[in-house]
Design an enzyme around this catalytic site. Sequence first.
Site, mmCIF file in Angstrom:
data_model
loop_
_atom_site.group_PDB
_atom_site.id
_atom_site.type_symbol
_atom_site.label_atom_id
_atom_site.label_comp_id
_atom_site.label_asym_id
_atom_site.label_seq_id
_atom_site.Cartn_x
_atom_site.Cartn_y
_atom_site.Cartn_z
ATOM 1 N N ARG A 104 -16.803 21.666 -10.149
ATOM 2 C CA ARG A 104 -17.503 22.310 -9.024
ATOM 3 C C ARG A 104 -17.396 23.830 -8.971
ATOM 4 N NH1 ARG A 104 -16.880 19.034 -3.475
ATOM 5 N NH2 ARG A 104 -14.751 19.836 -3.534
ATOM 6 N N ASP A 105 -16.641 24.436 -9.845
ATOM 7 C CA ASP A 105 -16.608 25.907 -9.872
ATOM 8 C C ASP A 105 -16.543 26.397 -11.308
ATOM 9 O OD1 ASP A 105 -16.702 28.427 -8.745
ATOM 10 O OD2 ASP A 105 -14.530 28.586 -8.522
ATOM 11 N N LEU A 106 -17.339 25.778 -12.156
ATOM 12 C CA LEU A 106 -17.359 26.162 -13.560
ATOM 13 C C LEU A 106 -18.097 27.491 -13.712
ATOM 14 C CD1 LEU A 106 -16.300 24.761 -16.174
ATOM 15 C CD2 LEU A 106 -18.684 24.140 -16.631
ATOM 16 N N THR A 151 -19.400 28.931 -6.770
ATOM 17 C CA THR A 151 -19.761 30.339 -6.837
ATOM 18 C C THR A 151 -21.268 30.485 -6.912
ATOM 19 O OG1 THR A 151 -17.702 30.842 -8.020
ATOM 20 C CG2 THR A 151 -19.473 32.480 -8.150
#
Length: 247
Positions: free
Chosen positions: A46-48, A85
């Site tokens: 979820r925040d790659l 992000t």
Amino acid sequence: MEFLGGGDLEKFIRVSAPLDEETLRRLTAEILCGLQHLHSLQIVHRDLKPENILLDNAGHVKIADFGLSAMCVNECYRVTSWVGTPGYMAPEVYYQSPYYYPADYFSFGIIVYEMALGEHPYYTEQENEEQLVARMYTMPPYLPWYLDFYLHELLRRLLCLDQEQRAYEVCNLRSHPFFKGIDWEEIEEGPSHVQSTLEPILEQPLQEIIEVDTFLSKDLEMPIDSLDQEYFKDFTYISEGMKARQA
């Protein structure tokens, strides 16, 4: 935690992109292996983004920062939290539609684009977040005519706006022609495998790395005793100050 002297992928992209075809293929394959392993455990990152992908001294990938990850997520059990992000979020995450592992592949596609072309597929300095979102989630990415055909086709799959269609497009990604020549078993074993023939991606660690020794080698009030030192036996890095104390 092991010391990773290659910095993060964001710095590597800033210094080296656009990457040559072989380096791009290898890094993409390594990230894909990491993602598939996470998804096999029903974990969605979820925040790659490039800042959350670290490189070891040879430039091999380590996915990091799982603070926003969700566990026990699959096609039947989805989540709706707005996390991540902006600029790397899949549309279903941004709009808080129920989502699962294909969301990571959209972020992955943006990272591959940045490695291949040295820029974000949608971002310009003049745009604010609302304008960026309007472009990302309503328009296909700009794919230059000179892009390798198989890379073009891979990016098209990863950056598909529809989550269900994206899930279908990435279901057998290892067999994609872009990865021709990749030994997946060797990639999964990693460069530390005794029979590994993986060549280093970095000839030397990035020059931008902070002086870790300066941070770690402050004098301790009490030197670490030999029993505790055993915990650090196989670490890839210890400071000069620590080495002196061991001597």
